[in-house]
Design a protein around this motif. Structure first.
Motif, short mmCIF file in Angstrom:
data_model
loop_
_atom_site.label_atom_id
_atom_site.label_comp_id
_atom_site.label_asym_id
_atom_site.label_seq_id
_atom_site.Cartn_x
_atom_site.Cartn_y
_atom_site.Cartn_z
N LEU A 136 0.84 -1.20 0.00
CA LEU A 136 0.00 0.00 0.00
C LEU A 136 0.87 1.25 0.00
O LEU A 136 2.04 1.20 0.41
N GLN A 140 -1.97 4.91 3.23
CA GLN A 140 -2.89 3.80 3.38
C GLN A 140 -2.33 2.78 4.37
O GLN A 140 -3.05 2.27 5.23
N ARG A 174 -10.40 3.29 0.86
CA ARG A 174 -9.54 3.07 -0.30
C ARG A 174 -8.48 2.01 0.00
O ARG A 174 -8.16 1.18 -0.85
N ARG A 177 -10.08 -1.48 -0.01
CA ARG A 177 -10.36 -1.88 -1.40
C ARG A 177 -9.08 -2.29 -2.11
O ARG A 177 -9.04 -3.28 -2.84
N ARG A 178 -8.01 -1.52 -1.88
CA ARG A 178 -6.72 -1.84 -2.51
C ARG A 178 -6.17 -3.17 -1.98
O ARG A 178 -5.63 -3.97 -2.73
N GLN A 181 -7.65 -6.05 -3.68
CA GLN A 181 -7.06 -6.28 -5.01
C GLN A 181 -5.71 -6.96 -4.90
O GLN A 181 -5.34 -7.77 -5.74
N LEU A 182 -4.97 -6.64 -3.87
CA LEU A 182 -3.62 -7.17 -3.71
C LEU A 182 -3.56 -8.60 -3.17
O LEU A 182 -2.61 -9.33 -3.45
#
Length: 188
Positions: A136, A140, A174, A177-178, A181-182
């Motif tokens: 991140l 974040q 955010r 959400r990231r 994805q990771l």
């Protein structure tokens, strides 16, 4: 521009005296804010000797720059914490430091599950999660660490990150959400 309050016990009165060369006034600021800065650094880094070093460096820099600070409607303690925060960021960005969290710390906080097979799976999951957190962006990552690994409230996180609560909530959203994805497909 706002004028600082001028009552006798006010920290800004001590700042103005320090700017005029009163060493005792700066000593009083040091006494008032040393513990605040130390606890902030200790909480962020978890290392007592590092916190002592950074706290001392914070006040050395503050003394050098006391002439440049001006009242902006906030307590002078926020300025000291900002200096400490910047010193921590400089250190973290340098090659001397790499943020590491052992998965065993996270496993200790999780409820006991099955036998050794489950522990191996838990360790692998925690390793993947920590690796994803490290990917991140710095804001974040800091938000996720404060909110979920340290268990702070949104208000406490906002204060430490020098942001308002709405900004922290948006940053957290955010970041989560990231992270989704990771994370590898099987861990989402």
């Amino acid at each position: 521009m706002q004028e600082p309050p001028t009552d006798e016990g006010n920290s800004w009165t001590l700042v103005e005296a320090s700017q005029a060369g009163d060493v005792r006034a700066f000593g009083e600021l040091y006494e008032r804010y040393h513990d605040v800065v130390f606890r902030y650094v200790l909480f962020r880094m978890g290392d007592r000797s590092f916190a002592e070093d950074i706290t001392q460096e914070t006040f050395v820099r503050a003394l050098r720059r006391i002439g440049s600070v001006s009242y902006q409607g906030r307590d002078i303690g926020a300025w000291f914490v900002t200096i400490a925060r910047n010193l921590i960021f400089d250190y973290v960005k340098s090659s001397r430091y790499r943020l590491e969290s052992t998965t065993s710390e996270i496993v200790e906080l999780s409820p006991a599950t099955g036998g050794p097979e489950q522990q191996v799976l838990d360790n692998a999951t925690n390793s993947e999660l920590l690796a994803s957190i490290d990917k991140l962006n710095p804001d974040q990552r800091e938000c996720i660490q404060l909110r979920f690994l340290r268990g702070l409230s949104v208000a406490e996180t906002a204060e430490l990150m020098d942001r308002n609560e709405g900004a922290v909530k948006a940053l957290q959203h955010r970041a989560v959400r990231r992270l989704a994805q990771l994370l590898p497909e099987g861990l989402r």
